[in-house]
Design a protein around this motif. Structure first.
Motif, PDB file in Angstrom:
ATOM      1  N   THR A 176       4.076  -0.649 -14.809  1.00  0.00           N
ATOM      2  CA  THR A 176       3.917   0.669 -15.013  1.00  0.00           C
ATOM      3  C   THR A 176       4.914   1.708 -14.283  1.00  0.00           C
ATOM      4  O   THR A 176       5.473   2.521 -14.555  1.00  0.00           O
ATOM      5  CB  THR A 176       2.585   1.050 -14.706  1.00  0.00           C
ATOM      6  OG1 THR A 176       1.629   0.285 -15.544  1.00  0.00           O
ATOM      7  CG2 THR A 176       2.291   2.474 -14.962  1.00  0.00           C
ATOM      8  N   VAL A 177       5.198   1.368 -13.032  1.00  0.00           N
ATOM      9  CA  VAL A 177       5.965   2.349 -11.887  1.00  0.00           C
ATOM     10  C   VAL A 177       7.410   1.836 -12.226  1.00  0.00           C
ATOM     11  O   VAL A 177       7.698   0.925 -12.185  1.00  0.00           O
ATOM     12  CB  VAL A 177       5.365   2.059 -10.420  1.00  0.00           C
ATOM     13  CG1 VAL A 177       6.222   2.740  -9.532  1.00  0.00           C
ATOM     14  CG2 VAL A 177       3.822   2.231 -10.327  1.00  0.00           C
ATOM     15  N   PRO A 178       8.156   3.109 -12.722  1.00  0.00           N
ATOM     16  CA  PRO A 178       9.387   2.973 -12.835  1.00  0.00           C
ATOM     17  C   PRO A 178      10.558   2.297 -11.734  1.00  0.00           C
ATOM     18  O   PRO A 178      11.176   1.368 -12.041  1.00  0.00           O
ATOM     19  CB  PRO A 178       9.721   4.268 -13.118  1.00  0.00           C
ATOM     20  CG  PRO A 178       8.499   5.072 -13.592  1.00  0.00           C
ATOM     21  CD  PRO A 178       7.569   4.677 -12.534  1.00  0.00           C
ATOM     22  N   ASP A 179      10.191   2.704 -10.615  1.00  0.00           N
ATOM     23  CA  ASP A 179      11.162   2.114  -9.465  1.00  0.00           C
ATOM     24  C   ASP A 179      10.260   1.241  -8.550  1.00  0.00           C
ATOM     25  O   ASP A 179      10.127   1.423  -7.378  1.00  0.00           O
ATOM     26  CB  ASP A 179      11.774   3.285  -8.867  1.00  0.00           C
ATOM     27  CG  ASP A 179      13.045   3.034  -7.855  1.00  0.00           C
ATOM     28  OD1 ASP A 179      13.422   1.585  -7.884  1.00  0.00           O
ATOM     29  OD2 ASP A 179      13.300   3.783  -7.092  1.00  0.00           O
ATOM     30  N   SER A 180       9.690   0.305  -9.206  1.00  0.00           N
ATOM     31  CA  SER A 180       8.893  -0.504  -8.185  1.00  0.00           C
ATOM     32  C   SER A 180       9.763  -2.127  -8.157  1.00  0.00           C
ATOM     33  O   SER A 180      10.295  -2.449  -9.036  1.00  0.00           O
ATOM     34  CB  SER A 180       7.722  -0.672  -8.841  1.00  0.00           C
ATOM     35  OG  SER A 180       7.441  -1.416 -10.067  1.00  0.00           O
ATOM     36  N   ARG A 181       9.082  -2.718  -7.017  1.00  0.00           N
ATOM     37  CA  ARG A 181       9.761  -4.096  -6.821  1.00  0.00           C
ATOM     38  C   ARG A 181       8.616  -5.032  -6.242  1.00  0.00           C
ATOM     39  O   ARG A 181       7.926  -4.349  -5.294  1.00  0.00           O
ATOM     40  CB  ARG A 181      10.890  -3.926  -5.835  1.00  0.00           C
ATOM     41  CG  ARG A 181      11.455  -5.354  -5.560  1.00  0.00           C
ATOM     42  CD  ARG A 181      12.813  -5.197  -4.843  1.00  0.00           C
ATOM     43  NE  ARG A 181      12.380  -4.853  -3.511  1.00  0.00           N
ATOM     44  CZ  ARG A 181      13.315  -4.108  -2.736  1.00  0.00           C
ATOM     45  NH1 ARG A 181      14.601  -3.638  -3.165  1.00  0.00           N
ATOM     46  NH2 ARG A 181      13.229  -3.820  -1.464  1.00  0.00           N
ATOM     47  N   ILE A 182       8.611  -6.004  -6.711  1.00  0.00           N
ATOM     48  CA  ILE A 182       7.740  -7.244  -6.264  1.00  0.00           C
ATOM     49  C   ILE A 182       8.308  -8.086  -5.343  1.00  0.00           C
ATOM     50  O   ILE A 182       9.358  -8.499  -5.486  1.00  0.00           O
ATOM     51  CB  ILE A 182       7.055  -7.973  -7.395  1.00  0.00           C
ATOM     52  CG1 ILE A 182       5.997  -7.175  -8.146  1.00  0.00           C
ATOM     53  CG2 ILE A 182       6.269  -8.983  -6.697  1.00  0.00           C
ATOM     54  CD1 ILE A 182       5.436  -7.937  -9.296  1.00  0.00           C
ATOM     55  N   VAL A 183       7.717  -8.181  -4.194  1.00  0.00           N
ATOM     56  CA  VAL A 183       8.278  -9.241  -3.078  1.00  0.00           C
ATOM     57  C   VAL A 183       7.140 -10.264  -2.804  1.00  0.00           C
ATOM     58  O   VAL A 183       5.963  -9.706  -2.611  1.00  0.00           O
ATOM     59  CB  VAL A 183       8.704  -8.339  -1.982  1.00  0.00           C
ATOM     60  CG1 VAL A 183       9.174  -9.669  -0.873  1.00  0.00           C
ATOM     61  CG2 VAL A 183       9.981  -7.580  -2.042  1.00  0.00           C
ATOM     62  N   VAL A 184       7.311 -11.590  -3.042  1.00  0.00           N
ATOM     63  CA  VAL A 184       6.419 -12.501  -2.477  1.00  0.00           C
ATOM     64  C   VAL A 184       6.792 -12.979  -1.232  1.00  0.00           C
ATOM     65  O   VAL A 184       7.848 -13.482  -0.960  1.00  0.00           O
ATOM     66  CB  VAL A 184       6.308 -13.748  -3.894  1.00  0.00           C
ATOM     67  CG1 VAL A 184       5.356 -14.589  -3.402  1.00  0.00           C
ATOM     68  CG2 VAL A 184       6.204 -12.945  -5.065  1.00  0.00           C
ATOM     69  N   MET A 185       5.682 -12.960  -0.292  1.00  0.00           N
ATOM     70  CA  MET A 185       5.703 -13.533   0.861  1.00  0.00           C
ATOM     71  C   MET A 185       5.323 -14.936   1.093  1.00  0.00           C
ATOM     72  O   MET A 185       4.106 -15.144   0.672  1.00  0.00           O
ATOM     73  CB  MET A 185       5.117 -12.658   1.944  1.00  0.00           C
ATOM     74  CG  MET A 185       5.738 -11.174   2.059  1.00  0.00           C
ATOM     75  SD  MET A 185       4.575 -10.006   3.025  1.00  0.00           S
ATOM     76  CE  MET A 185       3.226 -10.059   1.952  1.00  0.00           C
ATOM     77  N   PRO A 186       6.129 -15.777   1.328  1.00  0.00           N
ATOM     78  CA  PRO A 186       5.825 -17.448   1.293  1.00  0.00           C
ATOM     79  C   PRO A 186       4.820 -17.647   2.115  1.00  0.00           C
ATOM     80  O   PRO A 186       4.580 -17.366   3.483  1.00  0.00           O
ATOM     81  CB  PRO A 186       7.013 -18.040   1.528  1.00  0.00           C
ATOM     82  CG  PRO A 186       7.993 -17.055   1.899  1.00  0.00           C
ATOM     83  CD  PRO A 186       7.674 -15.798   1.650  1.00  0.00           C
ATOM     84  N   GLY A 187       3.982 -18.429   1.787  1.00  0.00           N
ATOM     85  CA  GLY A 187       2.682 -19.179   2.641  1.00  0.00           C
ATOM     86  C   GLY A 187       1.791 -17.866   2.998  1.00  0.00           C
ATOM     87  O   GLY A 187       0.880 -18.170   3.910  1.00  0.00           O
ATOM     88  N   GLN A 188       1.740 -16.660   2.525  1.00  0.00           N
ATOM     89  CA  GLN A 188       0.627 -15.705   2.804  1.00  0.00           C
ATOM     90  C   GLN A 188      -0.145 -15.323   1.633  1.00  0.00           C
ATOM     91  O   GLN A 188       0.111 -15.828   0.483  1.00  0.00           O
ATOM     92  CB  GLN A 188       1.455 -14.393   3.183  1.00  0.00           C
ATOM     93  CG  GLN A 188       2.576 -14.512   4.267  1.00  0.00           C
ATOM     94  CD  GLN A 188       1.781 -14.852   5.527  1.00  0.00           C
ATOM     95  OE1 GLN A 188       0.840 -14.444   5.978  1.00  0.00           O
ATOM     96  NE2 GLN A 188       2.364 -15.782   6.367  1.00  0.00           N
ATOM     97  N   GLY A 189      -1.399 -15.016   2.023  1.00  0.00           N
ATOM     98  CA  GLY A 189      -2.336 -14.631   1.445  1.00  0.00           C
ATOM     99  C   GLY A 189      -2.571 -13.132   1.330  1.00  0.00           C
ATOM    100  O   GLY A 189      -1.525 -12.421   1.580  1.00  0.00           O
TER     101      GLY A 189
END
Length: 104
Positions: free
Chosen positions: A67-80
């Protein structure tokens, strides 16, 4: 996990704010995501997720990212879900990288 949480600097503040939890849970339960409210958001948006987060969190994050035009997902390994507490250095590094600052 409780022993670990008690060892964190934020523990006392969390305990002091415990009385707000019922109100917050009611607000979360009542909230309905309306993508139209966010389609024109003109702010770079970082969406942090832990690799160990529940599928519900990932699905919500993906809906926001779509939905958000200028968004980015970052997945942090080993984290909840509480990486701000359990992976503080990783969390801070990702935020600083996103904002264009360096990590010491």
């Amino acid at each position: 996990m409780v022993a670990y949480m008690r060892s964190l600097p934020a523990w006392q503040a969390r305990v002091a704010a415990a009385h707000t939890i019922p109100r917050e849970l009611r607000a979360v339960k009542a909230y309905r995501f309306d993508p139209e409210r966010f389609r024109d958001l003109a702010v770079p948006t970082l969406l942090l997720n832990g690799s160990e987060s529940s599928p519900g969190f990932r699905m919500a994050e993906e809906a926001v990212d779509e939905t958000v035009p200028d968004s980015r997902i970052v997945v942090m390994p080993g984290q909840g879900h509480v990486a701000i507490d359990t992976g503080t250095d990783l969390f801070a590094a990702e935020v600083l990288r996103f904002t264009g600052n360096s990590w010491p």
